[in-house]
Design a protein around this motif. Structure first.
Motif, mmCIF file in Angstrom:
data_model
loop_
_atom_site.group_PDB
_atom_site.id
_atom_site.type_symbol
_atom_site.label_atom_id
_atom_site.label_comp_id
_atom_site.label_asym_id
_atom_site.label_seq_id
_atom_site.Cartn_x
_atom_site.Cartn_y
_atom_site.Cartn_z
ATOM 1 N N GLN A 1 18.373 103.088 2.035
ATOM 2 C CA GLN A 1 17.666 104.004 2.916
ATOM 3 C C GLN A 1 18.405 104.229 4.224
ATOM 4 O OE1 GLN A 1 13.851 102.075 3.267
ATOM 5 N NE2 GLN A 1 13.062 102.945 1.348
ATOM 6 N N GLY A 2 19.435 103.393 4.425
ATOM 7 C CA GLY A 2 20.269 103.569 5.606
ATOM 8 C C GLY A 2 19.599 103.162 6.885
ATOM 9 N N GLY A 3 18.603 102.258 6.780
ATOM 10 C CA GLY A 3 17.939 101.790 7.988
ATOM 11 C C GLY A 3 18.898 101.057 8.885
ATOM 12 N N ARG B 1 16.023 90.415 -3.263
ATOM 13 C CA ARG B 1 17.310 91.100 -3.436
ATOM 14 C C ARG B 1 17.152 92.613 -3.611
ATOM 15 N NH1 ARG B 1 19.663 86.169 -6.681
ATOM 16 N NH2 ARG B 1 21.290 85.414 -5.257
ATOM 17 N N PRO B 2 16.303 93.080 -4.531
ATOM 18 C CA PRO B 2 16.170 94.536 -4.662
ATOM 19 C C PRO B 2 15.539 95.182 -3.429
ATOM 20 C CG PRO B 2 14.619 93.404 -6.104
ATOM 21 C CD PRO B 2 15.555 92.370 -5.589
ATOM 22 N N ALA B 3 14.677 94.443 -2.721
ATOM 23 C CA ALA B 3 14.087 94.992 -1.503
ATOM 24 C C ALA B 3 15.151 95.201 -0.436
ATOM 25 C CB ALA B 3 12.992 94.059 -0.990
ATOM 26 N N MET B 4 16.048 94.230 -0.285
ATOM 27 C CA MET B 4 17.133 94.378 0.680
ATOM 28 C C MET B 4 18.057 95.521 0.269
ATOM 29 S SD MET B 4 17.911 90.344 1.507
ATOM 30 C CE MET B 4 19.309 90.708 2.554
ATOM 31 N N ALA B 5 18.285 95.662 -1.021
ATOM 32 C CA ALA B 5 19.125 96.775 -1.495
ATOM 33 C C ALA B 5 18.459 98.117 -1.208
ATOM 34 C CB ALA B 5 19.386 96.616 -2.995
ATOM 35 N N ALA C 1 8.298 94.429 3.444
ATOM 36 C CA ALA C 1 7.148 94.044 2.628
ATOM 37 C C ALA C 1 6.862 95.098 1.565
ATOM 38 C CB ALA C 1 5.926 93.833 3.517
ATOM 39 N N ASP C 2 6.898 96.372 1.952
ATOM 40 C CA ASP C 2 6.660 97.445 0.985
ATOM 41 C C ASP C 2 7.656 97.377 -0.166
ATOM 42 O OD1 ASP C 2 4.621 98.410 2.586
ATOM 43 O OD2 ASP C 2 5.825 100.034 3.458
ATOM 44 N N ALA C 3 8.923 97.170 0.172
ATOM 45 C CA ALA C 3 9.965 97.131 -0.856
ATOM 46 C C ALA C 3 9.794 95.922 -1.770
ATOM 47 C CB ALA C 3 11.342 97.125 -0.200
ATOM 48 N N MET C 4 9.393 94.780 -1.211
ATOM 49 C CA MET C 4 9.156 93.602 -2.044
ATOM 50 C C MET C 4 7.956 93.810 -2.955
ATOM 51 S SD MET C 4 9.964 90.375 0.501
ATOM 52 C CE MET C 4 9.586 89.172 -0.793
#
Length: 261
Positions: free
Chosen positions: A256-258, A247-251, A177-180
């Motif tokens: 971040q290597g989660g 897409r950019p959130a998943m990237a 959510a943060d990344a989106m």
């Protein structure tokens, strides 16, 4: 009628693109306003059977578009949420609500334990089992998975207009959510908000907790106001807009290597 006989009469869950190898799994718990024959129409008027109380208009179309665009499996309920809401656990009243906003559901009044258990076994468990099967298969294949659940909401609720257009919802895990939300400026014409028009306090993050958090998967719930989904063209447009956030959130999560990005 035995449970096995009943099960033969209902196809409760749709699984699309199960072999998809992209880094997402799409869920759509309120994809359909279908009322299986064995449950009847629950005493609802036709308008109520077609209303937002019975399903999330446009959510399935968006889910399918995302599934194709992200090469992601999609799991969707094929039964109205008024028969059983697959985003609620069996023990809560809202799983089989007697009232949904201003709409009374006569067929859900005074359900016996056996009747409730039948719906759990025929609608909820097949959905959950299908999700679990996809997750197990992806884990076995070594695929990373972000769980994304797709919903739509009514623009007017209890007489109050909702200004938010896209809600990005989360429970304890906020990473996706943060990344989106960090990419929300890419949609300057849309009002995008966190945990609106619902949030964890409303009990809407059951799927995120059961299928996401419990499996260690990054997860997010997306809510779209349904007056923005009145035609196939609008559904496609919204799905493409959501992809500019997804897409950019998943990237970002991948960079971040989660463990689950």
């Amino acid at each position: 009628m035995s449970l096995s006989d009943s099960n033969a009469l209902i196809q409760a869950v749709e699984v699309s693109n199960p072999e998809g190898s992209g880094a997402a799994l799409i869920l759509c718990e309120h994809a359909s306003n279908h009322f299986p024959a064995q449950f009847g129409d629950l005493g609802l008027q036709p308008a109520d059977q077609n209303s937002h109380a019975a399903w999330d208009p446009g959510a399935r179309a968006i889910s399918l578009h995302l599934s194709q665009a992200l090469d992601a499996p999609m799991v969707a309920s094929q039964v109205s949420r008024l028969v059983y809401d697959c985003n609620r656990p069996p023990e809560v009243a809202s799983a089989m609500p007697a009232v949904s906003e201003l709409i009374e559901v006569p067929g859900n009044r005074d359900l016996t334990d056996d009747q409730r258990h039948q719906r759990v076994d025929m609608v909820y468990r097949p959905f959950c089992d299908a999700v679990s099967d996809v997750i197990k298969a992806r884990n076995a294949a070594g695929l990373q998975t972000v769980l994304i659940t797709i919903h739509s909401f009514t623009p007017v609720y209890y007489g109050q207009h909702r200004a938010v257009e896209i809600g990005i919802l989360h429970d304890d895990d906020t990473a996706m959510a943060d990344a989106m939300l960090a990419n929300a400026p890419a949609l300057p014409h849309r009002r995008v908000e966190r945990n609106q028009p619902y949030g964890p306090q409303d009990g809407v993050t059951h799927s995120l907790r059961l299928h996401g958090l419990a499996h260690g998967l990054a997860n997010v719930m997306i809510e779209v106001r349904n007056d923005l989904l009145r035609s196939p063209q609008e559904e496609t447009t919204m799905a493409e807009e959501l992809l500019t956030l997804i897409r950019p959130a998943m990237a970002t999560l991948a960079q971040q290597g989660g463990d689950n990005a």
